[in-house]
Design a protein around this motif. Sequence first.
Motif, PDB file in Angstrom:
ATOM      1  N   ALA A  40     -19.355  18.771 -31.917  1.00 37.38           N
ATOM      2  CA  ALA A  40     -19.588  17.973 -30.722  1.00 37.38           C
ATOM      3  C   ALA A  40     -20.412  18.786 -29.730  1.00 37.38           C
ATOM      4  N   PRO A  41     -21.092  18.119 -28.798  1.00 35.64           N
ATOM      5  CA  PRO A  41     -21.904  18.834 -27.817  1.00 35.64           C
ATOM      6  C   PRO A  41     -21.091  19.867 -27.054  1.00 35.64           C
ATOM      7  N   GLY A  42     -21.555  21.111 -27.053  1.00 32.43           N
ATOM      8  CA  GLY A  42     -20.896  22.168 -26.306  1.00 32.43           C
ATOM      9  C   GLY A  42     -19.617  22.707 -26.923  1.00 32.43           C
ATOM     10  N   LYS A  43     -19.312  22.276 -28.154  1.00 34.87           N
ATOM     11  CA  LYS A  43     -18.076  22.719 -28.804  1.00 34.87           C
ATOM     12  C   LYS A  43     -18.379  23.408 -30.128  1.00 34.87           C
ATOM     13  N   GLY A  44     -17.356  24.005 -30.710  1.00 38.76           N
ATOM     14  CA  GLY A  44     -17.508  24.690 -31.979  1.00 38.76           C
ATOM     15  C   GLY A  44     -17.443  23.735 -33.162  1.00 38.76           C
ATOM     16  N   LEU A  45     -17.590  24.296 -34.353  1.00 37.58           N
ATOM     17  CA  LEU A  45     -17.512  23.512 -35.570  1.00 37.58           C
ATOM     18  C   LEU A  45     -16.073  23.066 -35.826  1.00 37.58           C
ATOM     19  N   GLU A  46     -15.912  21.825 -36.252  1.00 34.53           N
ATOM     20  CA  GLU A  46     -14.593  21.259 -36.527  1.00 34.53           C
ATOM     21  C   GLU A  46     -14.583  20.687 -37.930  1.00 34.53           C
ATOM     22  N   TRP A  47     -13.668  21.161 -38.771  1.00 36.09           N
ATOM     23  CA  TRP A  47     -13.521  20.593 -40.108  1.00 36.09           C
ATOM     24  C   TRP A  47     -13.024  19.151 -39.980  1.00 36.09           C
ATOM     25  N   VAL A  48     -13.600  18.252 -40.794  1.00 34.65           N
ATOM     26  CA  VAL A  48     -13.258  16.830 -40.720  1.00 34.65           C
ATOM     27  C   VAL A  48     -12.549  16.346 -41.996  1.00 34.65           C
ATOM     28  N   SER A  49     -13.116  16.673 -43.157  1.00 36.81           N
ATOM     29  CA  SER A  49     -12.578  16.115 -44.397  1.00 36.81           C
ATOM     30  C   SER A  49     -13.053  16.930 -45.590  1.00 36.81           C
ATOM     31  N   ARG A  50     -12.271  16.866 -46.677  1.00 33.63           N
ATOM     32  CA  ARG A  50     -12.593  17.588 -47.907  1.00 33.63           C
ATOM     33  C   ARG A  50     -12.260  16.720 -49.099  1.00 33.63           C
ATOM     34  N   ILE A  51     -13.064  16.843 -50.154  1.00 32.86           N
ATOM     35  CA  ILE A  51     -12.747  16.233 -51.433  1.00 32.86           C
ATOM     36  C   ILE A  51     -12.802  17.325 -52.481  1.00 32.86           C
ATOM     37  N   GLY A  52     -11.711  17.441 -53.252  1.00 33.71           N
ATOM     38  CA  GLY A  52     -11.644  18.475 -54.259  1.00 33.71           C
ATOM     39  C   GLY A  52     -12.258  18.047 -55.580  1.00 33.71           C
ATOM     40  N   THR A  53     -12.310  18.979 -56.514  1.00 32.25           N
ATOM     41  CA  THR A  53     -12.838  18.664 -57.831  1.00 32.25           C
ATOM     42  C   THR A  53     -11.939  17.664 -58.563  1.00 32.25           C
ATOM     43  N   ASP A  54     -10.681  17.594 -58.149  1.00 27.40           N
ATOM     44  CA  ASP A  54      -9.753  16.611 -58.716  1.00 27.40           C
ATOM     45  C   ASP A  54      -9.792  15.287 -57.961  1.00 27.40           C
ATOM     46  N   SER A  55     -10.748  15.174 -57.042  1.00 28.95           N
ATOM     47  CA  SER A  55     -10.936  13.986 -56.192  1.00 28.95           C
ATOM     48  C   SER A  55      -9.839  13.802 -55.156  1.00 28.95           C
ATOM     49  N   LYS A  56      -8.985  14.787 -55.014  1.00 25.73           N
ATOM     50  CA  LYS A  56      -7.967  14.702 -53.968  1.00 25.73           C
ATOM     51  C   LYS A  56      -8.658  14.873 -52.611  1.00 25.73           C
ATOM     52  N   THR A  57      -8.227  14.067 -51.647  1.00 25.86           N
ATOM     53  CA  THR A  57      -8.893  14.068 -50.336  1.00 25.86           C
ATOM     54  C   THR A  57      -7.971  14.577 -49.240  1.00 25.86           C
ATOM     55  N   TYR A  58      -8.585  15.150 -48.227  1.00 23.84           N
ATOM     56  CA  TYR A  58      -7.880  15.747 -47.098  1.00 23.84           C
ATOM     57  C   TYR A  58      -8.626  15.365 -45.816  1.00 23.84           C
ATOM     58  N   TYR A  59      -7.855  15.216 -44.721  1.00 25.77           N
ATOM     59  CA  TYR A  59      -8.457  14.796 -43.469  1.00 25.77           C
ATOM     60  C   TYR A  59      -7.852  15.531 -42.282  1.00 25.77           C
ATOM     61  N   ALA A  60      -8.679  15.770 -41.276  1.00 29.70           N
ATOM     62  CA  ALA A  60      -8.176  16.250 -40.004  1.00 29.70           C
ATOM     63  C   ALA A  60      -7.334  15.148 -39.369  1.00 29.70           C
ATOM     64  N   ASP A  61      -6.335  15.546 -38.607  1.00 33.61           N
ATOM     65  CA  ASP A  61      -5.451  14.563 -37.977  1.00 33.61           C
ATOM     66  C   ASP A  61      -6.228  13.584 -37.100  1.00 33.61           C
ATOM     67  N   SER A  62      -7.302  14.069 -36.490  1.00 29.29           N
ATOM     68  CA  SER A  62      -8.061  13.241 -35.549  1.00 29.29           C
ATOM     69  C   SER A  62      -8.800  12.091 -36.226  1.00 29.29           C
TER      70      SER A  62
END
Length: 129
Positions: A40-62
Amino acid sequence: EVQLVESGGGFVQPGGSLRLSCEVSGLTLSMTPMNWVRQAPGKGLEWVSRIGTDSKTYYADSVKGRFTISRDDAQSTLYLQMNSLETEDTAMYFCTNWKVRYCTLGRCFGTPDRASGDWGQGTQVTVSS
C-alpha cells in the motif's frame, strides 16, 4: 530466466471485484509455491495469499473470504480473484515465488523481501468511491 508478468489491476469502487493474473515463464508453476504480496502507499510489503504445489491455499486474515488464489498449470498463469474490495485493499500487487517462513492454520508467516526470490513488476489496484 524467470519472468513474472502481472496484469488485471485497475480502478474499482468499494464492493467491486477484480481478477489479477500473473503469467509465469522460466519455472514450472505446478512445482513452485507462489504468492501474492501487496504494498500500500507509504507502507511495507504485506503477504496476501499462497498456493502450494499441492494446491493448498492460504490467506492473510485481512482478505480471507474475499480473495481466492488459483493457478492454471497448462497456461502457466497464477490468479487472484478479489471480491468485496475495500479501500484498504488499494496497493500495488506482486506475484512472487519468495519463500514464506512457514504456513499453519490457513495462513503463512514471514516478511516479504524483494531481494529474495523472483518478483513481477506489479499491477496497481485502486479502490475508491
